[in-house]
Design a protein around this motif. Structure first.
Motif, PDB file in Angstrom:
ATOM      1  N   MET A 141      11.240  19.947 -23.459  1.00  0.00           N
ATOM      2  CA  MET A 141      10.937  20.900 -22.772  1.00  0.00           C
ATOM      3  C   MET A 141      10.313  19.976 -21.601  1.00  0.00           C
ATOM      4  O   MET A 141      10.509  20.939 -20.100  1.00  0.00           O
ATOM      5  CB  MET A 141       9.787  22.542 -23.334  1.00  0.00           C
ATOM      6  CG  MET A 141      10.852  23.386 -24.267  1.00  0.00           C
ATOM      7  SD  MET A 141       9.306  24.423 -25.151  1.00  0.00           S
ATOM      8  CE  MET A 141      10.613  24.332 -26.096  1.00  0.00           C
ATOM      9  N   GLU A 142       9.181  19.544 -22.155  1.00  0.00           N
ATOM     10  CA  GLU A 142       8.988  18.439 -20.993  1.00  0.00           C
ATOM     11  C   GLU A 142       9.081  17.783 -20.165  1.00  0.00           C
ATOM     12  O   GLU A 142       9.597  17.772 -18.974  1.00  0.00           O
ATOM     13  CB  GLU A 142       7.155  17.807 -21.340  1.00  0.00           C
ATOM     14  CG  GLU A 142       5.951  18.594 -21.931  1.00  0.00           C
ATOM     15  CD  GLU A 142       4.876  18.061 -22.870  1.00  0.00           C
ATOM     16  OE1 GLU A 142       4.264  17.930 -22.773  1.00  0.00           O
ATOM     17  OE2 GLU A 142       5.706  15.680 -23.358  1.00  0.00           O
ATOM     18  N   GLY A 143      10.380  16.351 -20.750  1.00  0.00           N
ATOM     19  CA  GLY A 143      11.249  16.325 -20.132  1.00  0.00           C
ATOM     20  C   GLY A 143      12.215  16.811 -19.227  1.00  0.00           C
ATOM     21  O   GLY A 143      11.923  16.281 -18.224  1.00  0.00           O
ATOM     22  N   ILE A 144      12.442  18.389 -19.174  1.00  0.00           N
ATOM     23  CA  ILE A 144      13.407  18.922 -18.028  1.00  0.00           C
ATOM     24  C   ILE A 144      12.484  19.351 -17.199  1.00  0.00           C
ATOM     25  O   ILE A 144      12.836  19.093 -16.434  1.00  0.00           O
ATOM     26  CB  ILE A 144      13.888  20.158 -19.298  1.00  0.00           C
ATOM     27  CG1 ILE A 144      14.822  19.731 -20.384  1.00  0.00           C
ATOM     28  CG2 ILE A 144      13.869  21.133 -17.768  1.00  0.00           C
ATOM     29  CD1 ILE A 144      15.249  20.649 -20.992  1.00  0.00           C
ATOM     30  N   SER A 145      11.075  19.330 -17.015  1.00  0.00           N
ATOM     31  CA  SER A 145      10.322  19.927 -16.129  1.00  0.00           C
ATOM     32  C   SER A 145      10.288  18.849 -15.722  1.00  0.00           C
ATOM     33  O   SER A 145      10.107  18.406 -14.470  1.00  0.00           O
ATOM     34  CB  SER A 145       8.962  20.626 -16.726  1.00  0.00           C
ATOM     35  OG  SER A 145       9.274  21.366 -16.870  1.00  0.00           O
ATOM     36  N   LEU A 146      10.097  17.355 -15.959  1.00  0.00           N
ATOM     37  CA  LEU A 146       9.430  16.212 -15.248  1.00  0.00           C
ATOM     38  C   LEU A 146      10.525  15.731 -14.223  1.00  0.00           C
ATOM     39  O   LEU A 146      10.541  15.246 -13.790  1.00  0.00           O
ATOM     40  CB  LEU A 146       9.740  15.277 -16.713  1.00  0.00           C
ATOM     41  CG  LEU A 146       8.921  13.743 -15.761  1.00  0.00           C
ATOM     42  CD1 LEU A 146       7.755  13.412 -15.461  1.00  0.00           C
ATOM     43  CD2 LEU A 146       9.321  12.857 -16.991  1.00  0.00           C
ATOM     44  N   TYR A 147      12.243  16.455 -14.457  1.00  0.00           N
ATOM     45  CA  TYR A 147      13.425  14.993 -14.233  1.00  0.00           C
ATOM     46  C   TYR A 147      12.791  16.414 -13.126  1.00  0.00           C
ATOM     47  O   TYR A 147      13.791  15.706 -11.376  1.00  0.00           O
ATOM     48  CB  TYR A 147      14.163  15.785 -14.824  1.00  0.00           C
ATOM     49  CG  TYR A 147      15.556  15.920 -13.656  1.00  0.00           C
ATOM     50  CD1 TYR A 147      16.200  14.888 -12.629  1.00  0.00           C
ATOM     51  CD2 TYR A 147      16.771  16.797 -13.620  1.00  0.00           C
ATOM     52  CE1 TYR A 147      16.259  14.473 -12.542  1.00  0.00           C
ATOM     53  CE2 TYR A 147      17.499  17.084 -13.197  1.00  0.00           C
ATOM     54  CZ  TYR A 147      17.628  16.401 -11.993  1.00  0.00           C
ATOM     55  OH  TYR A 147      18.930  16.333 -11.513  1.00  0.00           O
ATOM     56  N   LEU A 148      12.897  17.668 -13.065  1.00  0.00           N
ATOM     57  CA  LEU A 148      12.812  18.584 -11.517  1.00  0.00           C
ATOM     58  C   LEU A 148      11.669  18.729 -10.493  1.00  0.00           C
ATOM     59  O   LEU A 148      11.924  18.682  -9.553  1.00  0.00           O
ATOM     60  CB  LEU A 148      12.770  20.061 -12.519  1.00  0.00           C
ATOM     61  CG  LEU A 148      14.181  21.183 -13.150  1.00  0.00           C
ATOM     62  CD1 LEU A 148      14.019  22.004 -13.885  1.00  0.00           C
ATOM     63  CD2 LEU A 148      15.452  20.629 -12.331  1.00  0.00           C
ATOM     64  N   TYR A 149      10.282  18.182 -11.898  1.00  0.00           N
ATOM     65  CA  TYR A 149       9.371  17.867 -10.532  1.00  0.00           C
ATOM     66  C   TYR A 149       9.863  16.708  -9.876  1.00  0.00           C
ATOM     67  O   TYR A 149       9.657  16.595  -8.650  1.00  0.00           O
ATOM     68  CB  TYR A 149       8.183  18.185 -11.196  1.00  0.00           C
ATOM     69  CG  TYR A 149       7.187  17.352 -10.816  1.00  0.00           C
ATOM     70  CD1 TYR A 149       6.295  18.848 -10.432  1.00  0.00           C
ATOM     71  CD2 TYR A 149       6.812  15.696 -10.743  1.00  0.00           C
ATOM     72  CE1 TYR A 149       4.935  18.223  -9.919  1.00  0.00           C
ATOM     73  CE2 TYR A 149       5.451  15.716 -10.262  1.00  0.00           C
ATOM     74  CZ  TYR A 149       4.714  16.427  -9.645  1.00  0.00           C
ATOM     75  OH  TYR A 149       3.382  16.551  -9.278  1.00  0.00           O
ATOM     76  N   LEU A 150      10.004  15.921 -10.200  1.00  0.00           N
ATOM     77  CA  LEU A 150      10.565  14.274  -9.674  1.00  0.00           C
ATOM     78  C   LEU A 150      11.738  14.538  -8.420  1.00  0.00           C
ATOM     79  O   LEU A 150      11.056  13.642  -8.011  1.00  0.00           O
ATOM     80  CB  LEU A 150      10.798  12.815 -11.065  1.00  0.00           C
ATOM     81  CG  LEU A 150       9.290  12.702 -11.906  1.00  0.00           C
ATOM     82  CD1 LEU A 150      10.158  11.546 -12.142  1.00  0.00           C
ATOM     83  CD2 LEU A 150       8.674  12.229 -10.689  1.00  0.00           C
TER      84      LEU A 150
END
Length: 522
Positions: A141-150
């Motif tokens: 779940m962190e990986g998905i949010s990291l992508y959207l954030y960057l």
């Protein structure tokens, strides 16, 4: 041509994830079962839920409710083994792989992004025990949010799309209802997004994104809270998940917390490449060298600091840092950018991605085959050919399965939890296993279990003796220690000892466990 090339990379990532999990996760059909205590608790609590028992009031564990919904999905797919959970793991890890690859693509070319995504999963495998922990799913779940954030901050004229905030809402709520302290990862990044929106005076977009976040949260909250409410266990869920865990995680004085956090820097050497070296790059170098937006830079940096505090300031197990690996991947991106200027000609790599993939897969397979949690010698063994390494609790299982529709109470914590899975037992009592809560801290559990024994609620009772003790139980309490518990008059009056088995527990730090199996007297 560009899209076709990207599709090939996605396909290779899928093959890589399926293959890696097939070898490394004990959810995989390569293994007879996953004997690690935690996944078996999750699976069998979920089994109880699917079979009509109310979470927390009729079937107990102190973890957040959402992890049991994940495992209920796996149980519905395959209710006699972990194959369903293997498929669930593949889905989560594949989403993570795509998210990480796309995050890298914001800074690097396709081949470089692909090549730094692959080794990251080796780092996960090295500290994930046997597969299926809540921390693994949270990392995805962190990986998905990291992508959207960057991605948001990488745009030239960023206007934050509400659909991205909707996804953030889903992920934050899922984590909040799984392991609440780990929502720390999202606090500063989401704050950075909202501050950036306000800085650009996009007030309408600000309110729309708040609404989108709330709607995303409701996607998870409505079914979970709805289940708890309709099963009359909402109040008990709050008492167990929030109040009990808050008391259990008592931290001590600020001075004690500070020195604990300082000392636990050494735990980053559990996986020194990704947790320590690349983690350092991802936290201290990448944001300040390659991120220009002030909100984005500090949002990422502070997310790492607060997540470190959330993971390391309380009680600790060596797989807890799995969510912290996300910053190791940011370090991989930094390393890729650092090496980029030294590698001018990448045509060979661009033209030979399949050869690189095969070589890397062989390298990965060779590297992971020696890990403690990947006992490949367990495969192909069936029925009477089971070795002790193949299924450590096999003797116990054979004895229990002599009874038609057996019921079981596990007074210990460890491999015996797996017997509910391998014997396909639906728990018939609330405290069917013994989570790592001491008698001094939560006496209700052991008192209830002794009452079950008195009432002969189950066909079998298992007591586990640790050599040496693992600290879960109060050694001074006579109803807590296996040596004393097995002489308890209530137990001896109602049950008889039918089997003693010594097992080298290869999953939990290679401890030696002695199991005492008792059967109900007629």
């Amino acid at each position: 041509m560009e899209k076709s090339s990207e599709k090939n990379i996605f396909l290779l990532l899928f093959i890589y994830i399926v293959s890696t999990l097939f070898i490394c996760s004990k959810m995989s059909p390569l293994y007879i079962t996953n004997e690690w205590a935690d996944p078996n608790i999750y699976f069998n609590v979920a089994k109880g839920m699917v079979n009509g028992k109310a979470l927390y009031t009729e079937i107990f564990d102190h973890k957040g409710p959402f992890i049991f919904f994940i495992y209920a999905t796996g149980y519905i797919i395959s209710n006699t083994n972990f194959f369903g959970m293997y498929l669930v793991e593949i889905l989560f890890w594949y989403l993570l792989a795509i998210s990480l690859y796309l995050s890298a693509r914001l800074y690097l070319n396709k081949v470089s992004s692909f090549l730094i995504t692959l080794p990251f999963f080796v780092c996960i495998v090295k500290i994930m025990k046997a597969g299926g922990s809540a921390e693994e799913f949270i990392l995805c779940m962190e990986g998905i949010s990291l992508y959207l954030y960057l991605k948001y901050f990488k745009m030239e004229n960023p206007v934050h799309k509400p659909k991205y905030m909707f996804i953030h809402g889903i992920l934050v709520t899922a984590v909040m209802l799984t392991k609440i302290n780990l929502i720390a990862f999202w606090f500063f990044p989401l704050l950075a997004i909202f501050l950036n929106i306000l800085y650009h005076k996009e007030f309408k977009n600000f309110y729309i994104n708040i609404i989108a976040f709330i709607l995303g949260s409701l996607v998870i909250a409505i079914p979970v809270i709805g289940y708890l409410y309709t099963h009359n266990c909402l109040e008990e869920a709050y008492k167990i998940y929030i109040e009990l865990n808050s008391a259990y995680a008592k931290l001590g004085s600020p001075r004690k917390i500070f020195f604990r956090l300082l000392g636990r820097i050494l735990y980053l050497f559990l996986e020194p490449t990704c947790l320590f070296l690349l983690g350092f790059m991802g936290i201290f170098l990448f944001p300040f060298k390659y991120i220009n937006n002030l909100f984005e830079r500090w949002g990422l940096f502070l997310a790492a600091i607060i997540l470190y505090i959330a993971i390391f300031m309380g009680k600790f197990q060596y797989y807890y840092p799995i969510p912290f690996l996300i910053f190791g991947f940011v370090g991989f991106i930094y390393l890729g950018l650092f090496l980029k200027k030294y590698i001018n000609n990448v045509n060979f790599y661009s033209n030979k991605p399949y050869i690189i993939f095969i070589l890397f897969f062989l390298f990965t397979s060779a590297g992971i085959s020696g890990l403690d949690n990947t006992r490949v010698e367990a495969w192909i063994l069936k029925d009477d050919n089971y070795g002790r390494k193949a299924l450590m609790t096999m003797r116990l299982k054979k004895e229990i399965m002599k009874e038609k529709n057996p019921t079981l109470l596990n007074l210990g914590f460890g491999l015996a939890n797996n017997l509910f899975t391998t014997c396909n037992i639906v728990p018939n009592i609330k405290y069917f296993v013994t989570p790592n809560l001491s008698y001094k801290f939560y006496p209700q559990m052991r008192d209830e279990q002794l009452q079950y024994i008195k009432d002969k609620k189950t066909d079998f009772v298992i007591i586990q003796q640790y050599i040496p003790g693992n600290g879960y139980y109060d050694d001074k309490n006579p109803i807590e220690v296996a040596q004393k518990l097995k002489y308890n008059p209530i137990l001896l009056e109602n049950y008889k000892l039918i089997l003693t088995d010594s097992i080298i527990n290869c999953i939990d730090e290679r401890s030696v466990d002695i199991y005492f199996l008792y059967k109900k007297k007629k």
